[in-house]
Design an enzyme around this catalytic site. Structure first.
Site, PDB file in Angstrom:
ATOM      1  N   GLY A 122       0.778  -1.209   0.052  1.00  7.79           N
ATOM      2  CA  GLY A 122      -0.177   0.229   0.049  1.00  7.79           C
ATOM      3  C   GLY A 122       0.922   1.277  -0.118  1.00  7.79           C
ATOM      4  N   SER A 123       0.278   2.273  -0.699  1.00  5.11           N
ATOM      5  CA  SER A 123       1.093   3.383  -1.106  1.00  5.11           C
ATOM      6  C   SER A 123       0.273   4.567  -1.541  1.00  5.11           C
ATOM      7  CB  SER A 123       2.514   2.990  -1.704  1.00  5.11           C
ATOM      8  OG  SER A 123       2.239   1.998  -2.593  1.00  5.11           O
ATOM      9  N   ARG A 124       0.957   5.471  -2.330  1.00  2.00           N
ATOM     10  CA  ARG A 124       0.568   6.692  -2.698  1.00  2.00           C
ATOM     11  C   ARG A 124       1.366   7.368  -4.043  1.00  2.00           C
ATOM     12  NH1 ARG A 124      -0.229  11.943   0.741  1.00  2.00           N
ATOM     13  NH2 ARG A 124       0.722  13.049  -0.763  1.00  2.00           N
TER      14      ARG A 124
END
Length: 218
Positions: A187-189
């Protein structure tokens, strides 16, 4: 006409097309699951182990999947699969579109425009959840592309679980729009900065698909 990405992934397993560089993570997991399943018929201990190892292997295969895409038309395409977290005007006139990627999304990122990679800079930082405001200081890789719209900045941001950002192409590389350029593990952006005068066509909460969803409005 829409076109397929020209940079195909190198890895595959069990017929699933995988992100480049996934094998070091996947092979031990899948091998452990296979051994557990084989020995589960003869041992209750192995049978108990087979359930979580098989689930983990399936989860890793899903996370590292890298499907082919028919690249859409548009000046600026989404670099990431995910959900638009925020759309913020910047002091210099640009607009930042932040896209949050959960562990369920495809985590291969794609070039938002065709152009030349002018810089790829790794910036050390923390690992708070990518949806948290403090993630502004997280570990990141800052990209700059020389495009027909001028300089375009894109930032891959690590999250609480995503401890590794893997660029696929170095500075000086010419990329096609929608070409695979990197991977963020878990998970990240991803943030992209639309140039001054370019209006965002997406809304907060909208789902995006890398290489398919258009971010700018005519």
């Amino acid at each position: 006409m829409p076109h397929s990405s020209s940079s195909a992934p190198r890895d595959s397993l069990l017929g699933v097309r995988l992100a480049r560089g996934a094998s070091p993570w996947l092979l031990p997991t899948v091998a452990t699951a296979a051994v557990s399943l084989t020995r589960a018929r003869r041992s209750g201990r192995w049978a108990a182990l087979a359930v979580p190892t098989t689930a983990l292997a399936a989860g890793m295969l899903w996370f590292f999947r890298d499907p082919e895409r028919e690249i859409a038309q548009g000046r600026v395409l989404s670099p990431a699969d995910g959900v638009v977290q925020s759309i913020m005007p910047w002091k210099d006139g640009r607009t930042r579109v932040a896209i949050f990627m959960s562990p369920l999304n495809v985590h291969v990122n794609r070039a938002p425009l065709a152009g030349t990679v002018t810089s790829v800079e790794h910036v050390p930082g923390g690992f708070v959840p990518a949806f948290n405001k403090e993630s502004e200081n997280n570990e990141r890789v800052v990209w700059h592309f020389d495009t027909e719209l001028g300089d375009i900045e894109m930032v891959q941001i690590a999250g609480a679980v995503a401890r590794r950002i893997v660029p696929y192409v170095p500075q000086g590389t010419k990329v096609e729009q929608g070409e695979r350029i990197g991977l963020i593990r878990f998970g990240s952006r991803v943030d992209i900065y639309l140039p001054e005068g370019v209006e965002a066509a997406v809304e907060v909460g909208q789902t995006t698909t890398a290489g398919v969803t258009r971010l700018d409005r005519d």
